[in-house]
Enzyme design. Structure first.
Site, PDB file in Angstrom:
ATOM      1  N   ASP A  96      15.948  -9.636   5.353  1.00 50.22           N
ATOM      2  CA  ASP A  96      14.608  -9.859   5.711  1.00 50.22           C
ATOM      3  C   ASP A  96      13.849 -10.685   4.785  1.00 50.22           C
ATOM      4  O   ASP A  96      13.317 -11.573   5.350  1.00 50.22           O
ATOM      5  CB  ASP A  96      14.113  -8.237   5.953  1.00 50.22           C
ATOM      6  CG  ASP A  96      12.723  -8.358   6.600  1.00 50.22           C
ATOM      7  OD1 ASP A  96      12.550  -8.543   7.795  1.00 50.22           O
ATOM      8  OD2 ASP A  96      11.753  -8.230   6.027  1.00 50.22           O
ATOM      9  N   HIS A 138       0.813  -1.142  -0.091  1.00 55.05           N
ATOM     10  CA  HIS A 138       0.240   0.007   0.034  1.00 55.05           C
ATOM     11  C   HIS A 138       0.755   1.405  -0.068  1.00 55.05           C
ATOM     12  O   HIS A 138       0.487   2.259  -0.210  1.00 55.05           O
ATOM     13  CB  HIS A 138      -1.078   0.038   1.256  1.00 55.05           C
ATOM     14  CG  HIS A 138      -1.930  -1.084   1.297  1.00 55.05           C
ATOM     15  ND1 HIS A 138      -2.289  -1.672   0.246  1.00 55.05           N
ATOM     16  CD2 HIS A 138      -2.370  -1.823   2.362  1.00 55.05           C
ATOM     17  CE1 HIS A 138      -3.489  -2.597   0.500  1.00 55.05           C
ATOM     18  NE2 HIS A 138      -3.147  -2.637   1.681  1.00 55.05           N
ATOM     19  N   HIS A 178      10.839  -0.789   7.075  1.00 53.88           N
ATOM     20  CA  HIS A 178      11.270  -1.850   6.213  1.00 53.88           C
ATOM     21  C   HIS A 178      11.807  -1.291   4.717  1.00 53.88           C
ATOM     22  O   HIS A 178      10.972  -0.214   4.383  1.00 53.88           O
ATOM     23  CB  HIS A 178      10.207  -2.695   5.910  1.00 53.88           C
ATOM     24  CG  HIS A 178      10.657  -3.948   5.140  1.00 53.88           C
ATOM     25  ND1 HIS A 178      11.879  -4.761   5.273  1.00 53.88           N
ATOM     26  CD2 HIS A 178       9.982  -4.363   4.119  1.00 53.88           C
ATOM     27  CE1 HIS A 178      11.808  -5.734   4.298  1.00 53.88           C
ATOM     28  NE2 HIS A 178      10.540  -5.713   3.344  1.00 53.88           N
ATOM     29  N   GLU A 194      12.475 -14.631   5.698  1.00 51.95           N
ATOM     30  CA  GLU A 194      10.964 -15.156   5.527  1.00 51.95           C
ATOM     31  C   GLU A 194      10.989 -16.125   4.518  1.00 51.95           C
ATOM     32  O   GLU A 194      10.258 -17.047   4.873  1.00 51.95           O
ATOM     33  CB  GLU A 194      10.473 -13.668   5.229  1.00 51.95           C
ATOM     34  CG  GLU A 194      10.236 -12.720   6.056  1.00 51.95           C
ATOM     35  CD  GLU A 194       9.762 -11.097   5.614  1.00 51.95           C
ATOM     36  OE1 GLU A 194       9.351 -10.403   6.276  1.00 51.95           O
ATOM     37  OE2 GLU A 194       9.391 -11.347   4.325  1.00 51.95           O
TER      38      GLU A 194
END
EC number: 1.1.1.86
Length: 340
Positions: free
Chosen positions: A190, A84, A107, A194
């Site tokens: 990161d 978004h 982030h 994940e």
């Protein structure tokens, strides 16, 4: 070695007289806003009308539209989901980025992959606590903090790093330690964590183990306990003291099985696959695919998500968790919580 900053290394005075706008009031947003306010910082919240607006207002914040908050603020921290951010930034934040303002993220995805391109006249930094929002808030209230990362992407004023560190201090991270990094390093590591370990690797390992037992004739309920339910017990030990403490805490039989079977499950081929995954992240291949998937309204994402919900592991898990009222589903926002 990594450069680490603590409270005593940081002068929070660089934020004195400035207004910080927190854009988003989810997992990370509520924690950042409340921690900074409790540290004496002037904080406002920028949102679209909805439940989050009401919650932020109930918590005592002045709440504005995103554009109005961006207009009023000197430092704008964007804590919205990655997908978004570009639209909200383009339509509501960028028009209010006058010279000397500061744009902040938890982030680096959108900046690193050029979905957000800030003007050269503003500072851009990253302040990323390495924990979910509820933990960031709880540890702050308890007088401690969650370690964090800090990075500067753009230093237009000559104060970007000082502002980033001051923000991290006020959020509680410098009580534990703030590690200096870059937008590139934070983003790529990161995403890799994940995909290869925390989410993708773990969920695939759990499913494969469950399927192996069930296909061999064992009861699904027993397979669920052995391959998924007990995972938390092991991860908690690793979280508290690393692999060494986990191995110290389990039986010798389990530890011998760890040594003997682990390399047969995660082989050289597995590690090569991890390297390929990292390459896809580094080259932007993963980011491009995810951006296009969102632009197409997520057809593959939705289909896979629905299919996974109906996996036998999930079906039996829902039934077994009804037997365990002490197991409560937590809200979203743990891995990748900075995005919420």
């Amino acid at each position: 070695m990594a450069k680490v900053f603590y409270n005593g290394d940081i002068n929070e005075g660089v934020l004195q007289g400035k207004t910080v706008a927190i854009i988003g009031y989810g997992s990370q947003g509520h924690a950042h806003a409340q921690n900074l306010r409790d540290s004496g910082q002037e904080v406002i919240v920028g949102l679209r009308p909805g439940k989050s607006w009401d919650k932020a207002a109930e918590d005592g914040f002045q709440v504005y539209s995103v554009r109005e908050a961006a207009s009023r603020a000197d430092v704008i921290m964007i804590l919205l989901p990655d997908e978004h951010q570009p639209t909200v930034y383009k339509n509501e934040i960028e028009p209010e980025l006058s010279e000397g303002k500061t744009l902040a993220f938890a982030h680096g995805f959108n900046v690193h992959f050029n979905q957000i391109v800030p003007p050269a006249t503003v500072d851009v930094f990253l302040a990323a606590p390495k924990g979910p929002g509820h933990l960031v808030r709880r540890t702050y209230v308890d007088g401690a903090g969650v370690p964090g990362l800090v990075a500067v992407y753009q230093d237009a004023t000559g104060q970007a790093k000082d502002i980033a560190l001051a923000y991290s201090k006020m959020n509680g991270s410098a009580r534990a330690g703030v590690i200096e990094t870059t937008f590139q390093e934070e983003t790529e590591t990161d995403l890799f964590g994940e995909q290869a370990v925390l989410c993708g690797g773990t969920s695939a390992l759990v499913k494969a183990g469950f399927e192996t037992l069930v296909e061999a004739g064992y009861q699904p309920e027993v397979a669920y306990f052995e391959c998924l339910h007990e995972l938390k017990l092991i991860v908690d030990l690793m979280y508290e003291g690393g692999l060494e403490y986990m191995r110290y805490s389990i039986s010798d039989t389990a530890q011998w099985g760890d040594f003997q079977a682990g390399p047969r499950v995660v082989t050289a081929e597995t590690k090569q696959a991890m390297k390929d995954i990292l390459s896809d992240i580094q080259t932007g291949k993963f980011a491009k695919g995810w951006i296009l998937e969102n632009q197409a309204n997520r057809p593959e994402f939705t289909a896979i998500n629905e299919r996974e919900k109906n996996h036998p592991l999930e079906v039996v898990g829902r039934e077994l968790r009804e037997m365990m009222p002490f197991v409560k589903a937590k809200s979203k926002g743990v891995v990748g919580s900075a995005k919420n």
